[in-house]
Design a protein around this motif. Structure first.
Motif, mmCIF file in Angstrom:
data_model
loop_
_atom_site.group_PDB
_atom_site.id
_atom_site.type_symbol
_atom_site.label_atom_id
_atom_site.label_comp_id
_atom_site.label_asym_id
_atom_site.label_seq_id
_atom_site.Cartn_x
_atom_site.Cartn_y
_atom_site.Cartn_z
ATOM 1 N N MET A 1 18.440 -13.937 -16.627
ATOM 2 C CA MET A 1 19.887 -13.864 -16.657
ATOM 3 C C MET A 1 20.359 -12.897 -17.725
ATOM 4 S SD MET A 1 22.755 -14.988 -15.580
ATOM 5 C CE MET A 1 23.968 -13.905 -16.236
ATOM 6 N N ARG A 2 19.858 -13.081 -18.931
ATOM 7 C CA ARG A 2 20.307 -12.200 -20.018
ATOM 8 C C ARG A 2 19.849 -10.759 -19.803
ATOM 9 N NH1 ARG A 2 19.817 -17.161 -22.934
ATOM 10 N NH2 ARG A 2 21.772 -17.624 -23.965
ATOM 11 N N SER A 3 18.685 -10.571 -19.206
ATOM 12 C CA SER A 3 18.228 -9.199 -18.958
ATOM 13 C C SER A 3 19.129 -8.513 -17.927
ATOM 14 C CB SER A 3 16.770 -9.168 -18.507
ATOM 15 O OG SER A 3 16.628 -9.533 -17.153
ATOM 16 N N ARG A 4 19.628 -9.274 -16.960
ATOM 17 C CA ARG A 4 20.528 -8.687 -15.967
ATOM 18 C C ARG A 4 21.874 -8.327 -16.605
ATOM 19 N NH1 ARG A 4 19.551 -8.604 -10.705
ATOM 20 N NH2 ARG A 4 21.699 -9.104 -10.136
ATOM 21 N N TYR A 5 22.383 -9.179 -17.480
ATOM 22 C CA TYR A 5 23.624 -8.854 -18.190
ATOM 23 C C TYR A 5 23.425 -7.577 -19.017
ATOM 24 C CZ TYR A 5 27.389 -8.898 -21.562
ATOM 25 O OH TYR A 5 28.445 -8.518 -22.343
ATOM 26 N N THR A 6 22.323 -7.512 -19.742
ATOM 27 C CA THR A 6 22.035 -6.324 -20.548
ATOM 28 C C THR A 6 21.939 -5.082 -19.674
ATOM 29 O OG1 THR A 6 20.904 -7.661 -22.207
ATOM 30 C CG2 THR A 6 20.397 -5.307 -22.188
ATOM 31 N N ALA A 7 21.363 -5.221 -18.482
ATOM 32 C CA ALA A 7 21.281 -4.087 -17.560
ATOM 33 C C ALA A 7 22.676 -3.613 -17.147
ATOM 34 C CB ALA A 7 20.458 -4.458 -16.332
ATOM 35 N N TYR A 8 23.602 -4.549 -16.932
ATOM 36 C CA TYR A 8 24.984 -4.141 -16.636
ATOM 37 C C TYR A 8 25.594 -3.411 -17.821
ATOM 38 C CZ TYR A 8 25.519 -6.406 -12.120
ATOM 39 O OH TYR A 8 25.406 -6.740 -10.800
ATOM 40 N N VAL A 9 25.384 -3.919 -19.030
ATOM 41 C CA VAL A 9 25.927 -3.288 -20.233
ATOM 42 C C VAL A 9 25.403 -1.863 -20.374
ATOM 43 C CG1 VAL A 9 25.926 -3.352 -22.772
ATOM 44 C CG2 VAL A 9 26.293 -5.464 -21.467
ATOM 45 N N LEU A 10 24.107 -1.670 -20.106
ATOM 46 C CA LEU A 10 23.463 -0.359 -20.281
ATOM 47 C C LEU A 10 23.542 0.531 -19.045
ATOM 48 C CD1 LEU A 10 20.273 -1.525 -22.211
ATOM 49 C CD2 LEU A 10 22.394 -0.557 -23.157
ATOM 50 N N GLY A 11 24.134 0.012 -17.950
ATOM 51 C CA GLY A 11 24.233 0.815 -16.726
ATOM 52 C C GLY A 11 22.910 0.994 -16.015
ATOM 53 N N ARG A 12 22.009 0.023 -16.126
ATOM 54 C CA ARG A 12 20.659 0.116 -15.550
ATOM 55 C C ARG A 12 20.608 -0.541 -14.167
ATOM 56 N NH1 ARG A 12 16.149 0.583 -18.771
ATOM 57 N NH2 ARG A 12 15.237 0.707 -16.690
ATOM 58 N N SER A 13 21.142 0.138 -13.173
ATOM 59 C CA SER A 13 21.124 -0.406 -11.810
ATOM 60 C C SER A 13 19.687 -0.572 -11.305
ATOM 61 C CB SER A 13 21.944 0.459 -10.861
ATOM 62 O OG SER A 13 21.452 1.775 -10.828
ATOM 63 N N ASP A 14 18.749 0.231 -11.822
ATOM 64 C CA ASP A 14 17.351 0.093 -11.400
ATOM 65 C C ASP A 14 16.811 -1.295 -11.767
ATOM 66 O OD1 ASP A 14 17.519 0.854 -14.153
ATOM 67 O OD2 ASP A 14 15.456 1.586 -14.123
ATOM 68 N N HIS A 15 17.137 -1.791 -12.955
ATOM 69 C CA HIS A 15 16.682 -3.127 -13.353
ATOM 70 C C HIS A 15 17.379 -4.209 -12.527
ATOM 71 C CE1 HIS A 15 15.084 -6.321 -15.844
ATOM 72 N NE2 HIS A 15 16.304 -6.818 -15.907
ATOM 73 N N LEU A 16 18.654 -4.022 -12.262
ATOM 74 C CA LEU A 16 19.384 -5.004 -11.455
ATOM 75 C C LEU A 16 18.772 -5.116 -10.064
ATOM 76 C CD1 LEU A 16 22.930 -4.008 -12.634
ATOM 77 C CD2 LEU A 16 21.753 -6.166 -13.130
ATOM 78 N N LEU A 17 18.484 -3.991 -9.447
ATOM 79 C CA LEU A 17 17.881 -4.014 -8.114
ATOM 80 C C LEU A 17 16.469 -4.602 -8.161
ATOM 81 C CD1 LEU A 17 19.146 -0.571 -6.801
ATOM 82 C CD2 LEU A 17 19.838 -2.839 -5.987
ATOM 83 N N ALA A 18 15.721 -4.290 -9.195
ATOM 84 C CA ALA A 18 14.344 -4.791 -9.309
ATOM 85 C C ALA A 18 14.298 -6.303 -9.515
ATOM 86 C CB ALA A 18 13.615 -4.088 -10.454
ATOM 87 N N THR A 19 15.349 -6.879 -10.092
ATOM 88 C CA THR A 19 15.362 -8.317 -10.353
ATOM 89 C C THR A 19 16.180 -9.092 -9.316
ATOM 90 O OG1 THR A 19 17.214 -8.040 -11.888
ATOM 91 C CG2 THR A 19 14.988 -8.050 -12.832
ATOM 92 N N TRP A 20 16.582 -8.430 -8.243
ATOM 93 C CA TRP A 20 17.316 -9.064 -7.143
ATOM 94 C C TRP A 20 16.302 -9.497 -6.097
ATOM 95 C CZ3 TRP A 20 22.568 -6.515 -7.142
ATOM 96 C CH2 TRP A 20 23.534 -7.319 -6.524
ATOM 97 N N HIS A 21 16.436 -10.688 -5.564
ATOM 98 C CA HIS A 21 15.510 -11.168 -4.536
ATOM 99 C C HIS A 21 15.539 -10.202 -3.352
ATOM 100 C CE1 HIS A 21 13.748 -13.709 -1.414
ATOM 101 N NE2 HIS A 21 13.164 -14.341 -2.428
ATOM 102 N N PRO A 22 14.381 -9.803 -2.822
ATOM 103 C CA PRO A 22 14.333 -8.795 -1.757
ATOM 104 C C PRO A 22 15.169 -9.147 -0.519
ATOM 105 C CG PRO A 22 12.122 -9.302 -2.526
ATOM 106 C CD PRO A 22 13.050 -10.238 -3.227
ATOM 107 N N GLU A 23 15.285 -10.410 -0.187
ATOM 108 C CA GLU A 23 16.062 -10.801 1.003
ATOM 109 C C GLU A 23 17.562 -10.711 0.782
ATOM 110 O OE1 GLU A 23 14.729 -14.574 2.462
ATOM 111 O OE2 GLU A 23 12.644 -13.920 2.554
#
Length: 116
Positions: A1-23
């Motif tokens: 959860m916190r890593s996804r928030y940090t990814a939003y703060v840093l603009g890291r859409s790659d991390h957000l997509l990588a941590t999203w369930h594939p389905e």
């Protein structure tokens, strides 16, 4: 959860997509420019079993001079690799001033609106 928030703060859409369930993962993610994240409060964490978890949180951000408060209960699953993936979430307190749109609007506008 916190890593996804940090990814939003840093603009890291790659991390957000990588941590999203594939389905549930969208094919791409465009983060809203000019959005400033103001804070994250994790209110509750539940783990009913070894492979499922729920996190209730409030994330605050400002866009175009307007403060927004996103209160959500997110669901995560643990994969065979041991990593957690974001599945989906329900917005809490819909209709509250500063609370954003409805849960359906957030899901429909997933690429433009912030999601954890």
């Amino acid at each position: 959860m916190r890593s996804r928030y940090t990814a939003y703060v840093l603009g890291r859409s790659d991390h957000l997509l990588a941590t999203w369930h594939p389905e549930q993962r969208p094919p791409s993610l465009q983060l809203e420019p000019g959005l400033k994240w103001l804070g994250l409060e994790v209110r509750e964490h539940r783990q009913p079993d070894a492979s499922h978890a729920q996190v209730e949180f409030v994330a605050r951000y400002r866009v175009a001079g307007r403060a927004v408060r996103l209160h959500e209960r997110s669901r995560f699953v643990r994969g065979a690799d041991g990593c957690w993936s974001y599945v989906d979430g329900d917005q809490l307190e819909p209709g509250r001033p500063g609370g954003g749109g409805s849960a359906a609007e957030l899901r429909d506008d997933r690429a433009a609106r912030p999601r954890r």
